[in-house]
Design an enzyme around this catalytic site. Structure first.
Site, short mmCIF file in Angstrom:
data_model
loop_
_atom_site.label_atom_id
_atom_site.label_comp_id
_atom_site.label_asym_id
_atom_site.label_seq_id
_atom_site.Cartn_x
_atom_site.Cartn_y
_atom_site.Cartn_z
N CYS A 107 83.74 -115.88 18.00
CA CYS A 107 82.42 -116.52 17.95
C CYS A 107 81.69 -116.40 19.29
O CYS A 107 80.72 -115.67 19.41
CB CYS A 107 82.48 -117.98 17.51
SG CYS A 107 80.85 -118.78 17.61
N CYS B 274 84.40 -124.22 20.61
CA CYS B 274 82.97 -123.88 20.60
C CYS B 274 82.15 -125.16 20.41
O CYS B 274 82.59 -126.10 19.74
CB CYS B 274 82.68 -122.91 19.46
SG CYS B 274 80.93 -122.47 19.29
N HIS C 61 78.98 -130.21 17.21
CA HIS C 61 77.78 -130.57 16.42
C HIS C 61 78.19 -131.15 15.07
O HIS C 61 77.58 -132.11 14.58
CB HIS C 61 76.90 -129.34 16.17
CG HIS C 61 76.11 -128.88 17.36
ND1 HIS C 61 75.37 -129.73 18.13
CD2 HIS C 61 75.95 -127.65 17.90
CE1 HIS C 61 74.76 -129.05 19.09
NE2 HIS C 61 75.10 -127.77 18.97
N SER D 47 79.74 -125.66 18.52
CA SER D 47 79.30 -125.90 17.13
C SER D 47 80.21 -126.88 16.39
O SER D 47 79.73 -127.67 15.57
CB SER D 47 79.23 -124.57 16.37
OG SER D 47 78.29 -123.72 16.98
N HIS E 223 86.58 -122.76 14.50
CA HIS E 223 86.19 -121.48 13.89
C HIS E 223 86.37 -120.32 14.87
O HIS E 223 85.90 -119.23 14.61
CB HIS E 223 84.74 -121.56 13.39
CG HIS E 223 83.76 -121.80 14.49
ND1 HIS E 223 83.56 -123.03 15.05
CD2 HIS E 223 82.96 -120.95 15.17
CE1 HIS E 223 82.66 -122.95 16.01
NE2 HIS E 223 82.29 -121.68 16.12
N1 LIG Z 1 73.63 -118.97 16.54
C1 LIG Z 1 74.94 -118.83 16.51
O1 LIG Z 1 75.48 -117.95 15.85
C2 LIG Z 1 75.81 -119.75 17.34
C3 LIG Z 1 77.17 -119.48 17.47
C4 LIG Z 1 77.93 -120.28 18.33
C5 LIG Z 1 77.34 -121.34 19.00
N2 LIG Z 1 76.02 -121.61 18.81
C6 LIG Z 1 75.35 -122.70 19.52
O2 LIG Z 1 75.05 -122.22 20.83
C7 LIG Z 1 74.96 -123.35 21.71
C8 LIG Z 1 75.82 -123.10 22.94
O3 LIG Z 1 77.19 -123.16 22.59
P1 LIG Z 1 78.32 -123.23 23.73
O4 LIG Z 1 79.62 -123.26 23.01
O5 LIG Z 1 78.07 -122.20 24.76
O6 LIG Z 1 78.03 -124.68 24.37
P2 LIG Z 1 78.43 -125.21 25.84
O7 LIG Z 1 78.38 -126.69 25.76
O8 LIG Z 1 79.69 -124.54 26.28
O9 LIG Z 1 77.28 -124.67 26.79
C9 LIG Z 1 75.97 -125.20 26.84
C10 LIG Z 1 75.45 -125.06 28.26
O10 LIG Z 1 74.08 -125.48 28.28
C11 LIG Z 1 73.84 -126.21 29.47
N3 LIG Z 1 72.64 -127.01 29.26
C12 LIG Z 1 72.51 -128.19 28.59
N4 LIG Z 1 71.21 -128.57 28.56
C13 LIG Z 1 70.51 -127.61 29.22
C14 LIG Z 1 69.12 -127.43 29.53
N5 LIG Z 1 68.19 -128.30 29.11
N6 LIG Z 1 68.75 -126.32 30.21
C15 LIG Z 1 69.67 -125.42 30.61
N7 LIG Z 1 71.00 -125.53 30.34
C16 LIG Z 1 71.40 -126.62 29.66
C17 LIG Z 1 75.13 -126.98 29.69
O11 LIG Z 1 75.27 -127.40 31.05
C18 LIG Z 1 76.18 -125.94 29.29
O12 LIG Z 1 76.57 -125.14 30.39
C19 LIG Z 1 75.37 -124.56 20.88
O13 LIG Z 1 74.22 -125.20 20.38
C20 LIG Z 1 76.16 -123.95 19.75
O14 LIG Z 1 76.21 -124.76 18.61
C21 LIG Z 1 75.24 -120.83 18.01
ZN LIG Z 2 81.07 -120.97 17.55
#
Ligand SMILES: NC(=O)c1ccc[n+]([C@@H]2O[C@H](COP(=O)([O-])OP(=O)(O)OC[C@H]3O[C@@H](n4cnc5c(N)ncnc54)[C@H](O)[C@@H]3O)[C@@H](O)[C@H]2O)c1
Ligand SMILES: [Zn+2]
Ligand SMILES: [Zn+2]
Length: 369
Positions: A169, A42, A47, A44, A63
Site C-alpha cells: 500500500c 498504514c 481512519h 487508513s 491491509h
Molecule cells: N488514496 C489511497 O490510495 C491511499 C492509500 C493509503 C493511504 N491513504 C491516505 O493517505 C494519508 C497518509 O497516510 P500515511 O499512512 O502516510 O499517514 P501518516 O500519518 O504516516 O503521515 C501523515 C503525515 O502528514 C503530516 N501532516 C499532518 N497534518 C499536516 C498538515 N496540515 N500539513 C502537512 N503535513 C501534515 C504528519 O505529520 C505525517 O507526517 C492518509 O489519509 C491515508 O488514509 C490513501
Molecule cells: Zn494503506
C-alpha cells in the site's frame, strides 16, 4: 479444517484494537491462506478504527501484509504453496474493464473493501458464530488470513517480509501519486504536503522522476529530517513558508504539482495546494479525510489547474510491485529507512499512537508464530 489465529480486531468505531483468537476457515475456490510475517501500520486502518471512514464491523485490521502461502483452494493459479507474497490492498482480477486497460488500481473486485467479504459473499474469520471481515478483504493484523488469489502478488524470496509488506500500500500509493497520478517530469517543482509512510514515497517518486525541486511541508521535525533522506530538496514546517519559497524560487510561476498525503485531509490543505500550483498545474489528492473542495471554479479555469484524485497511486500492482522491488534492490528506492519501529501484534495500539505522535515514518508488526 479450520485453524485458530491471533488477530487485532475492531468491534465498533472508536474502540481500540483488541487482540483475540478467531477461527479461520480453509481456503475455498480461488482463495489462498497466507501465513503472515509482517504487517504495516498504514494511516487508513486508523481512519476505520476512529470512524473517519466507514466499514462493516467487526473487522480484522491491516491491509499491508507479507508472508508465505501455506494452503490454496481449488483453481488457484496465480500463486502456489511456499511462495512468498505481498498483499495488494486492491485485488487485481486481470480481466475487468479497468484491469484490461492498465488501470488495475480501479479493479472491479475492489468493491468489497468496505465490507471485507470474500468474492463469493461469505467470510472466513469467525468467533462464536459471528463473521469478521478483513480490512480491504485482507486483515493482515492476523497470524493467518484467507484471501482471494487476486489479492496476492508473488515476490522474490530474498526480499525481507517487513519491507515487502509496505509495498502492498504505502510505497506504491505514494510513489505512484508522484509518478503516475501527477506524472511528474524532469525539471519540475513539486510540493508534497505530509511526509509519513505515503508521503515519503511520493518524495522518492518525484525525485526519481527528475523533479528539480521536491518541497515537503510537514509540521513534525523528524518527518522533515527523514524527507531529506528520501530526496526532498527543501522542507518547511508550514504551508505559508513553502508557498513563499515557491514564489521566490520559480520567479512567480509557482509549482507544477502539489501532492496531498497528510494524515487527515482538510479544507485548508486543499486550498493551500490549489494556490501553490501555477498555470496548468495539478493538485493530486491521495489523503483521506474530511476536506471539501471549496474553490471558485475561476481558480481552476484561468490557470487551467487540475485536481486529480488518486487511489493506490494509480498503479498497476502486478507490474509496479515487482518493479518497485527491483528499484529497492538497485538502491534507487529506500525501503529499510521507511521502518522506524517494529511491534508485536499486541502493541498495535501503541504503534498507532506513535504514528499519530509523529514518531514513525512507518511502524510494522512482526507476527510471532
Ligand atoms: N488514496 C489511497 O490510495 C491511499 C492509500 C493509503 C493511504 N491513504 C491516505 O493517505 C494519508 C497518509 O497516510 P500515511 O499512512 O502516510 O499517514 P501518516 O500519518 O504516516 O503521515 C501523515 C503525515 O502528514 C503530516 N501532516 C499532518 N497534518 C499536516 C498538515 N496540515 N500539513 C502537512 N503535513 C501534515 C504528519 O505529520 C505525517 O507526517 C492518509 O489519509 C491515508 O488514509 C490513501
Ligand atoms: Zn494503506
Ligand atoms: Zn479487475
Amino acid at each position: 479444517m479450520s485453524i485458530v489465529t491471533r488477530a487485532a480486531v475492531c468491534r465498533a468505531p472508536g474502540t481500540p484494537w483488541e487482540i483475540t483468537e478467531l477461527e479461520l476457515d480453509e481456503p475455498r475456490a480461488n482463495e489462498v491462506r497466507i501465513k503472515y510475517y509482517a504487517a504495516g501500520l498504514c494511516h487508513s486502518d486508523d481512519h476505520i478504527q476512529k470512524g473517519d471512514a466507514p466499514m462493516r464491523m467487526p473487522v480484522v485490521g491491516g491491509h499491508e501484509g507479507a508472508g508465505v502461502v501455506d494452503a490454496v483452494g481449488p483453481g488457484v493459479t496465480r500463486v502456489a504453496v511456499g511462495d512468498h507474497v505481498v498483499c495488494s490492498f486492491i485485488p487485481v482480477c486481470g480481466k475487468c474493464r479497468y484491469c484490461s486497460t492498465a488501470r488495475q488500481a480501479l479493479c472491479d473486485e475492489g468493491k468489497n473493501a468496505g465490507i471485507g467479504v470474500l468474492p463469493d459473499g461469505t467470510f472466513r474469520f469467525h468467533q462464536n458464530g459471528e463473521d469478521f471481515g478483513g480490512l480491504c478483504v485482507l486483515g493482515t493484523f492476523s497470524q493467518y488470513g484467507v484471501v482471494s488469489e487476486f489479492s496476492c502478488i508473488k515476490i522474490p524470496e530474498d526480499i525481507p517480509f517487513d519491507v515487502a509488506s509496505l509495498v502492498g500500500c504505502g510505497v506504491p500509493t505514494g510513489w505512484g501519486s508522484a509518478v503516475h497520478a501527477a506524472g511528474v517530469r524532469a525539471g519540475q517543482t513539486v510540493v508534497i504536503y505530509g511526509c509519513g509512510g505515503v508521503g515519503s514515497n511520493a518524495v522518492q517518486g518525484a525525485r526519481l522522476a527528475g523533479a528539480k525541486n521536491v518541497i515537503v511541508v510537514d509540521p513534525v521535525e523528524f518527518k522533515r529530517d527523514m524527507a531529506k533522506v528520501f530526496g526532498a530538496t527543501h522542507t518547511f514546517a508550514s504551508a505559508k513558508e513553502a508557498h513563499d519559497f515557491v514564489v521566490e524560487t520559480t520567479w512567480g510561476e509557482l509549482a507544477d504539482h502539489a501532492i496531498i498525503t497528510v494524515g487527515i485531509l482538510n479544507d485548508e490543505v486543499i486550498k493551500n495546494a490549489v494556490q501553490v500550483v501555477g498555470k496548468a498545474g495539478q493538485v493530486t489528492i491521495t489523503a483521506v479525510g474530511n476536506g471539501w473542495i471549496d474553490e471558485n471554479p475561476g481558480m481552476l479555469i484561468g490557470y487551467q489547474r487540475r485536481i486529480q484524485g488518486s487511489i493506490f497511486g494509480m498503479c498497476n500492482p502486478l507490474y509496479d510491485v515487482p518493479r518497485l522491488l527491483e528499484l529497492y534492490r538497485s538502491g534507487d528506492l529506500k525501503l529499510d529507512e521507511l521502518i522506524t519501529r517494529r511491534y508485536r501484534l499486541d502493541e498495535v495500539n501503541q504503534g498507532y499512537q506513535d504514528m499519530l505522535d509523529g514518531k514513525n515514518i512507518r511502524g510494522v508488526i512482526i507476527h510471532e508464530h
